[in-house]
Design a protein around this motif. Structure first.
Motif, PDB file in Angstrom:
ATOM      1  N   LYS A  71      39.959  53.609  32.395  1.00  0.00           N
ATOM      2  CA  LYS A  71      40.091  52.738  33.723  1.00  0.00           C
ATOM      3  C   LYS A  71      41.109  51.614  33.319  1.00  0.00           C
ATOM      4  O   LYS A  71      41.650  50.726  34.149  1.00  0.00           O
ATOM      5  CB  LYS A  71      38.791  52.188  34.042  1.00  0.00           C
ATOM      6  N   GLU A  72      41.248  51.198  32.028  1.00  0.00           N
ATOM      7  CA  GLU A  72      42.309  50.063  31.733  1.00  0.00           C
ATOM      8  C   GLU A  72      43.800  50.478  31.953  1.00  0.00           C
ATOM      9  O   GLU A  72      44.625  49.574  32.071  1.00  0.00           O
ATOM     10  CB  GLU A  72      42.124  49.830  30.266  1.00  0.00           C
ATOM     11  N   MET A  73      43.882  51.659  32.212  1.00  0.00           N
ATOM     12  CA  MET A  73      45.125  52.042  32.462  1.00  0.00           C
ATOM     13  C   MET A  73      45.640  52.249  34.199  1.00  0.00           C
ATOM     14  O   MET A  73      46.761  52.563  34.535  1.00  0.00           O
ATOM     15  CB  MET A  73      45.658  53.356  31.964  1.00  0.00           C
ATOM     16  N   LEU A  74      44.427  52.020  34.910  1.00  0.00           N
ATOM     17  CA  LEU A  74      44.774  51.798  36.279  1.00  0.00           C
ATOM     18  C   LEU A  74      45.795  50.842  36.697  1.00  0.00           C
ATOM     19  O   LEU A  74      45.593  49.608  36.013  1.00  0.00           O
ATOM     20  CB  LEU A  74      43.547  51.613  36.957  1.00  0.00           C
ATOM     21  N   PRO A  75      46.887  51.127  37.473  1.00  0.00           N
ATOM     22  CA  PRO A  75      47.869  49.871  37.770  1.00  0.00           C
ATOM     23  C   PRO A  75      47.544  49.130  38.778  1.00  0.00           C
ATOM     24  O   PRO A  75      46.912  49.285  39.785  1.00  0.00           O
ATOM     25  CB  PRO A  75      48.981  50.923  37.948  1.00  0.00           C
ATOM     26  N   LEU A  85      46.483  47.607  34.142  1.00  0.00           N
ATOM     27  CA  LEU A  85      45.353  46.362  33.798  1.00  0.00           C
ATOM     28  C   LEU A  85      45.655  45.800  32.368  1.00  0.00           C
ATOM     29  O   LEU A  85      45.701  44.577  32.098  1.00  0.00           O
ATOM     30  CB  LEU A  85      44.096  47.017  34.096  1.00  0.00           C
ATOM     31  N   LEU A  86      45.328  46.869  31.343  1.00  0.00           N
ATOM     32  CA  LEU A  86      45.580  46.459  30.010  1.00  0.00           C
ATOM     33  C   LEU A  86      46.812  45.663  29.552  1.00  0.00           C
ATOM     34  O   LEU A  86      46.756  44.819  28.987  1.00  0.00           O
ATOM     35  CB  LEU A  86      45.425  47.603  29.068  1.00  0.00           C
ATOM     36  N   GLN A  87      47.859  45.997  30.044  1.00  0.00           N
ATOM     37  CA  GLN A  87      49.186  45.454  29.988  1.00  0.00           C
ATOM     38  C   GLN A  87      48.826  43.880  30.249  1.00  0.00           C
ATOM     39  O   GLN A  87      49.643  42.968  29.432  1.00  0.00           O
ATOM     40  CB  GLN A  87      50.253  46.165  30.512  1.00  0.00           C
ATOM     41  N   TYR A  88      48.542  43.554  31.395  1.00  0.00           N
ATOM     42  CA  TYR A  88      48.339  42.277  31.875  1.00  0.00           C
ATOM     43  C   TYR A  88      47.565  41.444  30.842  1.00  0.00           C
ATOM     44  O   TYR A  88      47.859  40.462  30.536  1.00  0.00           O
ATOM     45  CB  TYR A  88      47.677  42.116  33.122  1.00  0.00           C
ATOM     46  N   ALA A  89      46.553  41.955  30.243  1.00  0.00           N
ATOM     47  CA  ALA A  89      45.579  41.410  29.239  1.00  0.00           C
ATOM     48  C   ALA A  89      46.428  41.151  28.173  1.00  0.00           C
ATOM     49  O   ALA A  89      46.344  40.072  27.475  1.00  0.00           O
ATOM     50  CB  ALA A  89      44.332  42.152  29.084  1.00  0.00           C
ATOM     51  N   SER A  94      35.319  46.675  39.562  1.00  0.00           N
ATOM     52  CA  SER A  94      34.723  47.068  40.930  1.00  0.00           C
ATOM     53  C   SER A  94      35.961  47.613  41.807  1.00  0.00           C
ATOM     54  O   SER A  94      37.110  47.047  41.659  1.00  0.00           O
ATOM     55  CB  SER A  94      33.933  46.024  41.711  1.00  0.00           C
ATOM     56  N   LYS A  95      35.585  48.515  42.735  1.00  0.00           N
ATOM     57  CA  LYS A  95      36.526  48.908  43.507  1.00  0.00           C
ATOM     58  C   LYS A  95      37.204  47.774  44.506  1.00  0.00           C
ATOM     59  O   LYS A  95      38.553  48.067  44.798  1.00  0.00           O
ATOM     60  CB  LYS A  95      36.268  50.004  44.371  1.00  0.00           C
ATOM     61  N   LEU A  96      36.330  47.140  44.835  1.00  0.00           N
ATOM     62  CA  LEU A  96      36.849  46.071  45.890  1.00  0.00           C
ATOM     63  C   LEU A  96      37.660  45.241  45.196  1.00  0.00           C
ATOM     64  O   LEU A  96      38.557  44.463  45.731  1.00  0.00           O
ATOM     65  CB  LEU A  96      35.709  45.417  46.863  1.00  0.00           C
ATOM     66  N   GLY A  97      37.235  44.809  44.072  1.00  0.00           N
ATOM     67  CA  GLY A  97      38.247  43.930  43.203  1.00  0.00           C
ATOM     68  C   GLY A  97      39.406  44.174  42.821  1.00  0.00           C
ATOM     69  O   GLY A  97      40.453  43.413  42.894  1.00  0.00           O
ATOM     70  N   TYR A  98      39.504  45.605  42.702  1.00  0.00           N
ATOM     71  CA  TYR A  98      40.669  46.137  42.322  1.00  0.00           C
ATOM     72  C   TYR A  98      41.689  46.117  43.405  1.00  0.00           C
ATOM     73  O   TYR A  98      42.769  46.089  43.133  1.00  0.00           O
ATOM     74  CB  TYR A  98      40.346  47.539  41.862  1.00  0.00           C
ATOM     75  N   LEU A  99      40.951  46.488  44.364  1.00  0.00           N
ATOM     76  CA  LEU A  99      41.920  46.533  45.882  1.00  0.00           C
ATOM     77  C   LEU A  99      42.448  45.194  46.151  1.00  0.00           C
ATOM     78  O   LEU A  99      43.601  44.769  46.581  1.00  0.00           O
ATOM     79  CB  LEU A  99      41.079  47.169  47.155  1.00  0.00           C
TER      80      LEU A  99
END
Length: 295
Positions: free
Chosen positions: A27-31, A37-41, A259-264
């Motif tokens: 999930k940390e590799m979801l763009p 996500l992980l690259q931002y962190a 969460s899906k909503l937060g991700y969107l």
């Protein structure tokens, strides 16, 4: 006490809220637009002066080390095509002076256990913990850099907090604030996932921590808590009996990308901020608004 040069990234979770997308991909590799996500962190950690990135991983997490490793075949192909822009991009995902360490968490026993797995690498020095699920956008200094500066004042453990709707208290660790100065609170207590009625405040701990190494001794003796997992919050509550702790209400906007909503929401808002895509994406969203008005 030493400066903060190491950060722990607990990335062994199963990502069940995003199944089936996370069945074989972390999930940390979801763009978010064009970066995982992980690259931002990691970029936030680099800005804060972190030199050693410690990833606590699990099964099916091989894309994480691959992402931060050198990609010989890809670089050779981009160089052959003369695509210097993309070649520079993939070669600079992480600065050359950064060390990446990967530790396998054999069982997903909770955030506290994941942090404990990093103890041999962290050793006897303060360190940061970053949860990539919590994407924090700031207009100036990154969240972790803000916290590193606050840590230099007190030299004790520090947790990042934000105001939440008390109706969501059962999703967070909630602090009991004491003496307050600006964005900083002395922590008098901390409770994991209380009911709204039992919450000591509306200040919730989110995915940024700076911890003293004493936390490892406490994690070793922490028993399973909420959800049958070893909760970092329970160890922090024990740490409060031995050391001061402060909370910092960071400047910035957090997106709950677990969460899906937060991700969107993050995808849309980062898309609107994107230097190349922002305006055409904004124009497209306006066409959707016109479409729904006509329906």
């Amino acid at each position: 006490m030493k400066s903060i040069t190491k950060a722990v990234f607990p990335v062994a979770g199963l990502g069940t809220r995003f199944l089936p997308a996370t069945k074989a991909s972390p999930k940390e590799m979801l763009p978010i637009v064009d970066k995982p996500l992980l690259q931002y962190a990691v970029e936030e950690a680099v800005e804060a002066g972190i030199k050693v990135m410690i990833f606590v991983t699990g099964r099916n997490k091989w894309p994480i080390p691959d992402h931060f490793d050198k990609a010989y075949e890809l670089e050779a192909e981009l160089e052959k095509r003369g695509n210097n822009k993309l070649l520079t991009l993939v070669r600079n995902i992480i600065p050359k002076d950064i060390t990446c360490v990967y530790i396998r968490q054999e069982e997903t026993l909770g955030l506290g256990h994941a942090v404990l797995c990093a103890a041999p690498v962290v050793d006897d020095q303060p360190f940061a913990v970053i949860l990539a699920d919590d994407l924090i956008h700031t207009s100036d200094e990154g969240c972790l850099l803000q916290m590193v500066k606050q840590f230099s004042k007190h030299r004790c453990s520090l947790v990042g907090v934000e105001e939440i709707d008390l109706g969501n208290a059962e999703q967070y660790g909630i602090i009991q604030p004491g003496l307050t100065e600006g964005r900083e609170y002395k922590v008098e207590g901390i409770v994991e996932k209380p009911t709204p009625a039992a919450a000591p405040s509306s200040l919730a701990v989110v995915g940024r921590y700076i911890l003293t190494p004493r936390i490892f001794d406490l994690l070793r003796t922490t028993t399973s808590g909420v959800g049958g997992e070893i909760q970092l919050t329970d160890a922090l509550a024990a740490l409060l009996k031995q050391e001061y702790m402060f909370a910092y209400r960071f400047s910035g906007k957090r997106y709950d990308c677990g969460s899906k909503l937060g991700y969107l929401q993050a995808t849309v808002e980062y898309g609107l901020k994107h230097s190349e895509l922002g305006q055409p994406f904004r124009d497209y969203l306006y066409t959707l608004l016109d479409y729904h008005q006509d329906v």
